[in-house]
Write an enzyme that holds these catalytic residues in place. Structure first.
Site, PDB file in Angstrom:
ATOM      1  N   TYR A  74     -42.645  29.837  46.777  1.00  0.00           N
ATOM      2  CA  TYR A  74     -43.186  30.986  47.715  1.00  0.00           C
ATOM      3  C   TYR A  74     -41.895  32.078  47.736  1.00  0.00           C
ATOM      4  O   TYR A  74     -40.984  31.964  47.418  1.00  0.00           O
ATOM      5  CB  TYR A  74     -43.735  30.559  49.040  1.00  0.00           C
ATOM      6  N   GLU A  75     -42.411  33.321  48.361  1.00  0.00           N
ATOM      7  CA  GLU A  75     -41.661  34.503  48.428  1.00  0.00           C
ATOM      8  C   GLU A  75     -41.220  34.843  46.746  1.00  0.00           C
ATOM      9  O   GLU A  75     -39.952  35.348  46.876  1.00  0.00           O
ATOM     10  CB  GLU A  75     -40.498  34.388  49.333  1.00  0.00           C
ATOM     11  N   GLY A  76     -41.954  34.638  46.037  1.00  0.00           N
ATOM     12  CA  GLY A  76     -41.622  34.822  44.559  1.00  0.00           C
ATOM     13  C   GLY A  76     -41.138  33.563  44.094  1.00  0.00           C
ATOM     14  O   GLY A  76     -39.960  33.160  44.333  1.00  0.00           O
ATOM     15  N   ARG A 134     -36.786  36.007  51.119  1.00  0.00           N
ATOM     16  CA  ARG A 134     -36.025  35.247  49.873  1.00  0.00           C
ATOM     17  C   ARG A 134     -34.608  34.961  50.601  1.00  0.00           C
ATOM     18  O   ARG A 134     -34.374  33.856  50.056  1.00  0.00           O
ATOM     19  CB  ARG A 134     -35.997  36.545  48.833  1.00  0.00           C
ATOM     20  N   GLN A 165     -38.087  36.013  40.466  1.00  0.00           N
ATOM     21  CA  GLN A 165     -36.474  36.327  41.007  1.00  0.00           C
ATOM     22  C   GLN A 165     -35.838  36.780  39.607  1.00  0.00           C
ATOM     23  O   GLN A 165     -34.893  37.655  39.645  1.00  0.00           O
ATOM     24  CB  GLN A 165     -35.848  35.160  41.690  1.00  0.00           C
TER      25      GLN A 165
END
Lengths: 597, 597
Positions: free
Chosen positions: B438-440, B297, B445
């Site tokens: 991506y990555e949340g 992130r 978030q």
């Protein structure tokens, strides 16, 4: 589910309740546009758009157009779809019956175009450009030009193009260099034009290029540009097609989106010069071009609405079907459809509110355009024309900026799947991206709005809009309803902000244009937001009235009220910030040290 | 001009003045990170990024990756560039020296990663994922796993992946179904994983997959997920490569962007099961995964900064060169470079301000991360860790949303040319589009920010940030300068709005989480905007101090002050609207009637 269903209920609500079709149908010449007839036309258009052109949208994007030796092939299925489009008479909806059109108001043709653009934006470009050419020839062409070209163009057997810019010119058309040399009764054109939408294709028998060029000895800059008609095939006296003209497609652009619409580089006069015919008077080309351009600007606003609707439908469908994570209020429950998650709802409501507001504004502008043309009352015509002129850049600029936000959110709702091309939602984002660029960027619209449309008349047209908004706020305020009260209060505040900006622009523009222009796009956005909120407030008033009357469509009407409430809560919330940027944001913009370090 | 030059001056300004490299270099273990050494590293990284990987960015986008019988080929030039990357030691900058790394602080590795991501975002993904795997193994792996895998991973000879999600799971990892069956000392894995970045490629000798899977009889949901190490090639006792493991790439995704990074569908156990080794303890996989995830992130936030910088450079260069239309204040003059047009300047300043603010925030977080790891003072470590944890979702979410706006504006500045793929600027928009997914996603978030990072500690971490901002406002307010006064006043107002939201979230979240979550993303944006404004204000204070001291770099410092002023005028102007949405915007979102009509 990458499907499209025309949102007929919302379209008819806007057409009938907000744009007042009944009043438009009472104007001389529009008698055929009864509610029943229009209903039937919209139903047919919905069927055509969802069954014929929506299904070829994604495949057309993937395949794109091909160019082999000056011949352009469109993707599989487009030829058949275009044939059906012509056979259905869809190209001629709003054009004169004497040339084969159906003479319907813009308030009918506009919604039909929205459906076509939503179903297949690439496809919609060909009729969009043809319409611009028709309008320019209808208003500026000679009788013989009209006789020869209008009917096949209106029927859609031939298509039209706008040949404006050249590599060195961009949006600055005064820099056009293409030459037109007199040659008997016609002219020979020499030069290269770029970004020519549907400049060459395999859909029609002939292509009618309207081309900006300079006559020998013409004045420099935009006052020396004339407009020429250059057909792909010369036309014989009997209307049959003659020799191939000296105009060729020499390249197609590789674009981010609208892959099924060929964007051509056109070469004029590589051999002995392309035969062209002067349209109207010499050196008035820019003026005529603006006829086409204003048509196209309005249409691009509708494309923004359409592509937003398409993206909303796809995101809504996905959000209802995709099961993921628990409901935040039920931590022991099962995973739920993501539409239950508040942030997904917020995104969907943003998309829905922006799209419905821009649709309503676009149709209200269409109705005003119809009034401007056909009202028997000169004052109404003048008033409506001023409204249309003020609103044209707002609608073009804001509906397209909103479309980019809406298609962006549609991708976001899909999560990682949104980034995968097979999902089909990224295409909408790519297609939408052109809308703030072509037919004048948002910056160009905004300069038009603050300069020609706001400062030049001392803010009169803008203040007339504000007065109309206040009257409608008073109307909504009569309802004893908590949503209505909130909406009125927030819209009132937003209208005040709009007027404050108008006053400041009028007071500042003449002596300090750059300070005003630094806030031109924020002012355009503010105006679009406020005018969208206005239409949502009008919709809320209709919904409350009909709910009070016990209307059977209660769910739709409550949803309309809820969307208006969302709009006032979340979208009008941006207005104060924009006002601050417009009025007090230019210092650092103008102080920016632009030279290389 | 699609070129990239690392913005070394701004990077060093932030590293030295705002993130205080001197203090970080005084921490135990970071003694090597002197200003001179770091300067040399950054200069080398700038050279590598601009000369080796930036030049293959556009061609790699056009060519993309290929898949033939489970073998993935990367675009031309990537293999050579990756070889140089490994040879230069760039992969191991911040990892332990005992395993071949250079042991440098994040405050050095972060800026280098920004350069790599800016030069070639697709390229940057391979080291980004490898770093996550290294971190997870370093913290959770057994001694033997570390001994076997860390050195080749840190050197970059081997690369790492994160295998998290599956088609039915999306962001909800509790729904993972891949099975791990005990088989002597190892396990056999069976299942399919999707969206595996660099899951298969031709850049390295071996690929080390870290895979989430369930053991037999494991609890349902996220408490029954374990983490396994599954190498592409089994590793012999002496570290040499053995048999090919039963894991294969069965498809590559067709994506909107990052075309040079293969996104794989990975099949585990199509034959007798993929040999895997348990990392750490059983059923703690999600916890370990978050180690990788938080690394990633942070890195994605830096990608946002990098791609924004790249797009800004390209737009700035175009705006200086492109001649079009007259200066609004000189209607009789010649056409000018478009950078003279106020709206183009506004767009450029927006891009510059967002990018510089997000860079500053990202580097300050890196420095706090270094303190959290290495400060000898436990209180400092605790305080720094709380800051990093609060800021991680803000930085990831806001730097990426900002990158999308910045790359959008870069296209807009190019006008129609921006839509043409050869121009190269649309690629940045397409590449940037993945960063909020991506990555949340940004929504994930934001949920983390309001739930775990704000409500859970009663707003303590958030209020500590507010207190730090107020102290820095007081610092700037000491300067008798009109810009400083305006910036202080606007930032003060914005900090108040931030604290009002924090108070409301803390008071509301427990009993009404959905109302809070409806405003989670707007709160994240507000927090990002305010924290960016904070860093710009700190930069302005440094600039004024150095200008007062007669610093020779006056132009850079004045520009920094002007950018801070722009930020406070135009970006902080959005804060009040966001506060209204957060605190008073949820009604219609929650009332949205979600069922099909």
């Amino acid at each position: 589910m990458n499907h499209y269903d025309a949102p007929l209920r919302d379209m008819k609500f806007v057409i009938n309740e907000l744009a007042n079709l009944e009043a438009i149908a009472s104007l001389p010449g529009y008698e055929d546009a009864s509610i029943e007839t229009v209903d039937a036309i919209l139903t047919q258009a919905a069927k055509f758009s969802s069954e014929v052109i929506a299904p070829i949208n994604q495949a057309g994007d993937m395949q794109g157009c091909g160019l082999i030796e000056n011949h352009v092939s469109t993707p599989a299925g487009v030829q058949d779809a275009y044939r059906e489009f012509v056979a259905g008479g869809w190209n001629g909806l709003r054009f004169a019956q004497e040339y084969g059109g159906q003479g319907l108001p813009s308030l009918v043709a506009g919604p039909v175009f929205e459906m076509i653009a939503a179903a297949n934006m690439g496809f919609s470009l060909c009729p969009m450009l043809t319409s611009g050419a028709i309008e320019a020839l209808f208003l500026c062409g000679s009788d013989s030009q009209k006789e020869t070209y209008l009917r096949p163009l209106i029927e859609g057997r031939w298509t039209g193009t706008m040949n404006l810019t050249e590599p060195q010119a961009g949006s600055d058309l005064g820099a056009v260099r293409t030459r037109a040399v007199p040659d008997g009764e016609c002219f020979r054109l020499f030069g290269q034009k770029i970004f020519i939408t549907h400049g060459e294709h395999d859909l029609a028998e002939n292509i009618v290029h309207l081309v900006l060029a300079r006559l020998p000895g013409a004045p420099e800059g935009i006052k020396g540009i004339s407009l020429f008609l250059v057909p792909k095939f010369l036309v014989n006296a009997d209307g049959s097609l003659g020799a191939r003209n000296d105009v060729r497609c020499v390249a197609l652009e590789h674009k981010l989106g609208i892959h099924s619409s060929p964007t051509a580089v056109m070469a004029y006069g590589d051999r002995d010069g392309a035969a062209g015919y002067l349209v109207g008077e010499a050196n008035r080309g820019i003026e005529y071009m603006f006829i086409m351009m204003n048509e196209a600007r309005y249409a691009v606003g509708l494309q923004g609405v359409g592509i937003g609707e398409r993206a909303y439908q796809q995101a809504l469908s996905y959000a209802r079907e995709r099961i993921q994570s628990k409901d935040a209020a039920m931590p022991r429950g099962d995973a739920v459809p993501i539409i239950r998650h508040p942030d997904v709802r917020r995104m969907l409501m943003t998309m829905k509110a922006l799209t419905e507001a821009n649709r309503a504004l676009a149709y209200v502008i269409a109705a005003a355009n119809d009034e401007a043309h056909r009202s028997p009352d000169p004052e109404t015509r003048t008033r409506s024309r001023a409204f249309v002129e003020f609103m044209t850049p707002v609608n073009k600029g804001w509906a397209t900026e909103a479309a980019i936000e809406v298609t962006h959110l549609a991708v976001q709702i899909h999560g990682g799947m949104g980034f995968i091309e097979e999902t089909g939602v990224a295409q909408h984002l790519r297609d939408a991206r052109i809308t703030t660029l072509y037919e004048g960027t948002t910056g160009i619209q905004a300069n038009d709005l603050v300069g020609r449309k706001t400062a030049r008349d001392g803010g009169a047209a803008a203040r007339a809009v504000a007065a109309a908004m206040r009257a409608d706020i008073d109307e909504l305020a009569r309802h004893d309803d908590p949503h209505a009260m909130t909406i009125c209060q927030r819209l009132q505040h937003a209208v005040n902000a709009f007027e404050a900006c108008v006053d400041w622009i009028v007071a500042t523009y003449t002596h300090d244009p750059k300070t005003v222009l630094a806030g031109a796009v924020p002012f355009l956005k503010l105006t679009g937001l406020v005018c969208g909120g206005w239409q949502m407030a009008r919709a809320a008033a209709v919904a409350l009235r009909r709910l009070n009357d016990g209307d059977s469509d209660a769910r739709f009407l409550r949803e309309k009220l809820n969307t208006a409430r969302f709009y006032s809560d979340q979208l009008l919330a941006q207005v104060d910030g924009l006002r601050a940027i417009v009025i007090d944001g230019a210092t650092a913009v103008l102080d920016f040290d632009e030279s290389p370090a």
